[in-house]
Design an enzyme around this catalytic site. Structure first.
Site, mmCIF file in Angstrom:
data_model
loop_
_atom_site.group_PDB
_atom_site.id
_atom_site.type_symbol
_atom_site.label_atom_id
_atom_site.label_comp_id
_atom_site.label_asym_id
_atom_site.label_seq_id
_atom_site.Cartn_x
_atom_site.Cartn_y
_atom_site.Cartn_z
ATOM 1 N N VAL A 1 0.835 -1.210 0.000
ATOM 2 C CA VAL A 1 0.000 0.000 0.000
ATOM 3 C C VAL A 1 0.871 1.263 0.000
ATOM 4 C CG1 VAL A 1 -1.870 1.250 1.146
ATOM 5 C CG2 VAL A 1 -1.815 -1.248 1.257
ATOM 6 N N ARG A 53 11.769 -1.073 6.709
ATOM 7 C CA ARG A 53 12.614 -1.910 7.558
ATOM 8 C C ARG A 53 14.008 -2.046 6.951
ATOM 9 N NH1 ARG A 53 8.605 -6.509 8.898
ATOM 10 N NH2 ARG A 53 8.450 -6.208 6.663
ATOM 11 N N LYS A 95 -6.131 -1.833 10.514
ATOM 12 C CA LYS A 95 -7.341 -2.199 11.288
ATOM 13 C C LYS A 95 -6.994 -2.800 12.635
ATOM 14 C CE LYS A 95 -6.458 -5.435 8.064
ATOM 15 N NZ LYS A 95 -6.262 -5.343 6.634
ATOM 16 N N VAL A 126 -10.962 -0.494 6.479
ATOM 17 C CA VAL A 126 -12.121 -1.390 6.325
ATOM 18 C C VAL A 126 -12.601 -1.308 4.882
ATOM 19 C CG1 VAL A 126 -14.442 -1.970 7.125
ATOM 20 C CG2 VAL A 126 -12.805 -0.918 8.707
ATOM 21 N N LYS A 130 -12.313 -5.307 11.824
ATOM 22 C CA LYS A 130 -13.080 -4.358 11.008
ATOM 23 C C LYS A 130 -14.479 -4.146 11.597
ATOM 24 C CE LYS A 130 -10.468 -5.676 6.933
ATOM 25 N NZ LYS A 130 -10.385 -6.636 5.816
HETATM 26 N N1 NAP Z 1 -2.303 -4.962 1.381
HETATM 27 C C1 NAP Z 1 -3.594 -4.657 1.381
HETATM 28 O O1 NAP Z 1 -4.329 -4.985 0.438
HETATM 29 C C2 NAP Z 1 -4.188 -3.878 2.533
HETATM 30 C C3 NAP Z 1 -5.555 -3.518 2.474
HETATM 31 C C4 NAP Z 1 -6.104 -2.774 3.521
HETATM 32 C C5 NAP Z 1 -5.324 -2.428 4.590
HETATM 33 N N2 NAP Z 1 -4.006 -2.810 4.644
HETATM 34 C C6 NAP Z 1 -3.213 -2.426 5.807
HETATM 35 O O2 NAP Z 1 -2.186 -1.526 5.388
HETATM 36 C C7 NAP Z 1 -1.027 -1.723 6.192
HETATM 37 C C8 NAP Z 1 0.162 -2.021 5.282
HETATM 38 O O3 NAP Z 1 -0.089 -3.222 4.570
HETATM 39 P P1 NAP Z 1 0.853 -3.697 3.362
HETATM 40 O O4 NAP Z 1 0.143 -4.834 2.726
HETATM 41 O O5 NAP Z 1 1.256 -2.530 2.526
HETATM 42 O O6 NAP Z 1 2.115 -4.246 4.181
HETATM 43 P P2 NAP Z 1 3.545 -4.682 3.607
HETATM 44 O O7 NAP Z 1 3.482 -4.895 2.138
HETATM 45 O O8 NAP Z 1 4.032 -5.785 4.476
HETATM 46 O O9 NAP Z 1 4.458 -3.387 3.861
HETATM 47 C C9 NAP Z 1 4.854 -2.986 5.141
HETATM 48 C C10 NAP Z 1 5.874 -1.865 4.980
HETATM 49 O O10 NAP Z 1 6.213 -1.372 6.282
HETATM 50 C C11 NAP Z 1 7.630 -1.421 6.453
HETATM 51 N N3 NAP Z 1 7.906 -1.706 7.852
HETATM 52 C C12 NAP Z 1 7.486 -2.766 8.585
HETATM 53 N N4 NAP Z 1 7.944 -2.698 9.845
HETATM 54 C C13 NAP Z 1 8.662 -1.562 9.899
HETATM 55 C C14 NAP Z 1 9.403 -0.919 10.920
HETATM 56 N N5 NAP Z 1 9.499 -1.448 12.146
HETATM 57 N N6 NAP Z 1 10.026 0.255 10.663
HETATM 58 C C15 NAP Z 1 9.954 0.809 9.428
HETATM 59 N N7 NAP Z 1 9.251 0.250 8.406
HETATM 60 C C16 NAP Z 1 8.622 -0.914 8.644
HETATM 61 C C17 NAP Z 1 8.113 -2.519 5.519
HETATM 62 O O11 NAP Z 1 9.482 -2.316 5.219
HETATM 63 P P3 NAP Z 1 10.246 -3.259 4.151
HETATM 64 O O12 NAP Z 1 9.735 -2.838 2.805
HETATM 65 O O13 NAP Z 1 11.687 -2.922 4.344
HETATM 66 O O14 NAP Z 1 9.906 -4.674 4.514
HETATM 67 C C18 NAP Z 1 7.179 -2.311 4.321
HETATM 68 O O15 NAP Z 1 7.684 -1.289 3.477
HETATM 69 C C19 NAP Z 1 -1.374 -2.841 7.181
HETATM 70 O O16 NAP Z 1 -1.825 -2.281 8.386
HETATM 71 C C20 NAP Z 1 -2.513 -3.577 6.486
HETATM 72 O O17 NAP Z 1 -3.379 -4.230 7.398
HETATM 73 C C21 NAP Z 1 -3.431 -3.530 3.636
#
Ligand code: NAP
Length: 432
Positions: free
Chosen positions: A19, A50, A109, A136, A209
């Site tokens: 995202v 990270r 969420k 959500v 949610k």
């Molecule tokens: N994916 C979806 O479709 C979706 C839909 C609705 C809501 N969400 C919500 O949106 C949020 C992000 O989801 P995502 O799917 O984008 O997750 P993701 O692909 O796992 O990305 C997480 C990002 O956060 C970084 N990160 C994690 N821990 C960190 C830390 N301690 N310090 C600094 N950076 C850190 C990671 O770094 P690295 O790149 O170095 O690993 C990565 O860039 C979550 O809360 C999820 O529930 C996601």
């Protein structure tokens, strides 16, 4: 009112994964439109990840750091966007931002379900905005209508499919006859399910949610210990076939409802939905939510519930709203848990049920079973009996009853010598 912000709106983005990276890209791609819509330019001040060593061409020349809290505390950003996921570190990031009066946009969420009331209080105390439309149902505008459009009405129930992974799995089981394990594997191969799908299939993601929806719909805090959660792991192809034979499909539903004007029941479980109900045609990874309100009646929201681009659409929408408020020197509406309603246990929920029994195929069994339902005040609407040797299959559908009455009925049925097995019990939601 604060002083209207005059210069560019600084935005710090914590997390650049599925995202977060899309959010940074969307801000760059739509820079001119955003400037026109806000009246000020948006400038991404930094991104936290990270692994800072990884090549990330999608972020352009935005500075990258690994210290998420320091980035969130940096005063050059008046909006902090939290897209890292998890609860503890995300909480540290969001509180660091709110405490210095920065507005926060998040799609997390799990964080909001655990700490939403505290974060809203912190936002109010520090005259900051807190928006989380992406948390959500992804791209679907749902939380803003709950916060703003229904504010003159009285919501009685929110009911929906808010997890695309489980909806994809159930759709595959229904349409292709795949068993649960095969459908889960397909969902993983297509990127709809994580390598560890527990949060989705156990219902926990939907429950987080549902808590957020319930808070906004009923202006109250929710006691997580009273939220009832059941996932889809035990739904079988046989359940789906039995449902089909009666004109239903099985969906994992998140439900938040006002009960007797006294309190709120929040529950997540598989349920039977009539085949001609709009929720039954919500297929694959799509989401849909029904909101029932006293004056508006039923309103349905439908669309893509997850994915980088759809969720980024909701996140950037929130950034624009927060930025417009900053440009005007104002803040959005506060979310207050003023109604202070109790969170009631599942037993207080009222719904209809389907009970599938294997019984001895002998005279008088139907009457015995009917008596057990009547003894607990559960009224039967339809009975279907199919004989097979010395055992018969008996499917009973009930009129509306409380969950407590139905549980007591099922306990009594299990004690009856004529009842060989209680094969399945499922709630029925949505009028045909
Ligand atoms: N994916 C979806 O479709 C979706 C839909 C609705 C809501 N969400 C919500 O949106 C949020 C992000 O989801 P995502 O799917 O984008 O997750 P993701 O692909 O796992 O990305 C997480 C990002 O956060 C970084 N990160 C994690 N821990 C960190 C830390 N301690 N310090 C600094 N950076 C850190 C990671 O770094 P690295 O790149 O170095 O690993 C990565 O860039 C979550 O809360 C999820 O529930 C996601």
């Amino acid at each position: 009112m604060s002083e209207p912000q005059a210069g560019p709106i600084g935005v710090a983005v914590v997390g650049a994964g599925t995202v977060g990276a899309r959010v940074v890209q969307q801000i760059a791609e739509h820079a001119e439109d955003l400037r026109s819509r806000i009246g000020l330019p948006v400038q991404v001040t930094g991104v936290a990840v990270r692994d800072a060593g990884r090549d990330r061409p999608e972020l352009g020349d935005v500075p990258v750091t690994t210290d998420a809290v320091v980035l969130a505390a940096d005063p050059s950003a008046s909006i902090v966007v939290e897209l890292m996921g998890g609860v503890e570190q995300a909480h540290a990031v969001v509180t660091a931002a709110l405490r210095r009066g920065a507005s926060v946009v998040t799609a997390n969420k799990a964080l909001l379900a655990a700490h939403g009331v505290e974060l809203h209080r912190l936002a109010r105390e520090n005259h900051a905005d807190l928006y989380y439309e992406g948390a959500v149902a992804g791209a679907i505008p749902l939380l803003r209508p709950l916060r703003e459009s229904f504010v003159g009405d009285h919501i009685t129930k929110v009911l929906g499919i808010v997890n695309g992974t489980t909806n994809y799995i159930l759709t595959q089981m229904t349409d292709e006859g795949s068993d649960y394990a095969a459908a889960l594997k397909q969902a993983q191969d297509l990127g709809y399910a994580e390598a560890d799908p527990t949060a989705d299939v156990s219902g926990q993601d939907s429950a987080a949610k549902a808590v957020i929806l319930a808070r906004l719909a009923f202006h109250t805090d929710i006691d997580a210990s009273q939220v009832s959660v059941e996932g889809i792991e035990s739904v079988s192809v046989a359940d789906i076939e039995a449902a089909r034979a009666m004109g239903f499909v099985i969906k994992l539903l998140a439900v938040a409802e006002l009960v007797d004007g006294e309190g709120v029941v929040v529950r997540v479980h598989p349920a039977l939905v009539p085949q001609n109900h709009p929720l039954s045609s919500v297929r694959g990874p799509f989401n849909a939510v029904f909101v029932s309100a006293s004056a508006a009646g039923d309103v349905m929201f439908y669309g893509r519930g997850a994915g980088g681009a759809p969720t980024a659409s909701a996140v950037v929408g929130d950034i624009v709203t927060a930025a417009r408020n900053l440009a005007a020197g104002s803040r959005g509406f506060a979310v207050e848990p003023y109604a202070a309603l109790a969170t009631l246990p599942l037993g207080r929920a009222r719904t209809r049920y389907y009970v599938n029994l294997h019984v001895a195929d002998e005279p008088g069994v139907l009457a015995t079973v009917a008596t057990a339902f009547a003894a607990h005040g559960v009224s039967i609407s339809v009975v279907r009996q199919d004989g097979a040797g010395d055992e018969a299959s008996l499917v009973v559908r009930t009129h509306e009853a409380t969950d407590a009455a139905l549980s007591a009925t099922v306990a009594s049925l299990r004690e009856l010598p004529a009842v060989r097995n209680v094969v399945g019990v499922m709630r029925v939601e949505g009028q045909a």
